[in-house]
Design a protein around this motif. Structure first.
Motif, mmCIF file in Angstrom:
data_model
loop_
_atom_site.group_PDB
_atom_site.id
_atom_site.type_symbol
_atom_site.label_atom_id
_atom_site.label_comp_id
_atom_site.label_asym_id
_atom_site.label_seq_id
_atom_site.Cartn_x
_atom_site.Cartn_y
_atom_site.Cartn_z
ATOM 1 N N GLU A 45 -13.899 -7.726 -15.602
ATOM 2 C CA GLU A 45 -14.512 -6.905 -16.653
ATOM 3 C C GLU A 45 -15.033 -5.597 -16.053
ATOM 4 O OE1 GLU A 45 -16.120 -5.753 -20.385
ATOM 5 O OE2 GLU A 45 -14.745 -7.382 -19.940
ATOM 6 N N ARG A 49 -13.849 -1.864 -17.051
ATOM 7 C CA ARG A 49 -14.774 -0.871 -17.600
ATOM 8 C C ARG A 49 -14.639 0.463 -16.877
ATOM 9 N NH1 ARG A 49 -19.584 -1.894 -20.643
ATOM 10 N NH2 ARG A 49 -19.115 -3.485 -22.131
ATOM 11 N N SER A 52 -11.415 2.088 -17.792
ATOM 12 C CA SER A 52 -11.522 2.658 -19.142
ATOM 13 C C SER A 52 -12.217 4.014 -19.104
ATOM 14 C CB SER A 52 -12.277 1.703 -20.063
ATOM 15 O OG SER A 52 -11.536 0.520 -20.243
ATOM 16 N N TRP A 83 -23.523 -2.986 -18.020
ATOM 17 C CA TRP A 83 -22.226 -3.525 -18.439
ATOM 18 C C TRP A 83 -22.146 -5.023 -18.188
ATOM 19 C CZ3 TRP A 83 -18.523 0.702 -16.116
ATOM 20 C CH2 TRP A 83 -18.564 1.843 -16.936
ATOM 21 N N SER A 87 -21.494 -7.845 -21.169
ATOM 22 C CA SER A 87 -20.211 -8.544 -21.231
ATOM 23 C C SER A 87 -20.195 -9.933 -20.607
ATOM 24 C CB SER A 87 -19.134 -7.690 -20.556
ATOM 25 O OG SER A 87 -19.441 -7.520 -19.195
#
Length: 160
Positions: A45, A49, A52, A83, A87
């Protein structure tokens, strides 16, 4: 480093990571402690991130705008913590899907980006005389390599 070299190394790293995770049971992927307190899922994840954010930078740069992105935030450790908290309860399947799709989109954006715009220092004033590819190398390639090394240690410990 040029665009072709970066794309090649990104593919090699991702192949290594995918092989490393092959056959690992889901319960091991979500168990904390794979990388510090993070599970493998949390690491994936985290990588997604940041990738992204690079996608956003490439998009905004292509539009002629100065990017607004966490990649320029000197408090990146705090960003990581935020984050993680946001998540940590996401299902593994969604994290895995995002992990693959973020990379695909990053590769597509990089491939479409003109080589000269990526590799020429000073093209973007907000890059402070560095080429944009330096940012991509740092956050996509070297960042994943760092986590890959940690996950190799985790995977070796699983086998013992």
């Amino acid at each position: 480093m040029n665009k072709a070299e970066l794309l090649k190394r990104l593919a090699e790293n991702r192949d290594q990571l995918n092989v490393l995770l092959e056959g690992v049971p889901e319960e091991e992927l979500i168990k904390p402690g794979a990388y510090g307190e993070w599970s493998v899922k949390d690491v994936l994840e985290h990588i997604s991130r940041w990738e992204s954010e690079l996608i956003k930078v490439l998009y905004q740069a292509a539009q002629g705008a100065e990017p607004e992105s966490e990649v320029f935030n000197p408090e990146y450790l705090k960003v990581n913590d935020v984050w993680f908290q946001e998540s940590k309860d996401r299902p593994l399947e969604r994290v895995m899907d995002d992990f693959q799709s973020a990379r695909k989109q990053l590769i597509r954006r990089m491939t479409d980006f003109p080589e000269k715009q990526l590799t020429t220092p000073g093209v973007y004033p907000w890059m402070k005389k560095h080429a944009l590819i330096v940012l991509l190398k740092d956050i996509a390639l070297e960042h994943e390599e760092e986590h890959l090394e940690g996950l190799k240690t985790w995977r070796a410990a699983l086998k013992s």
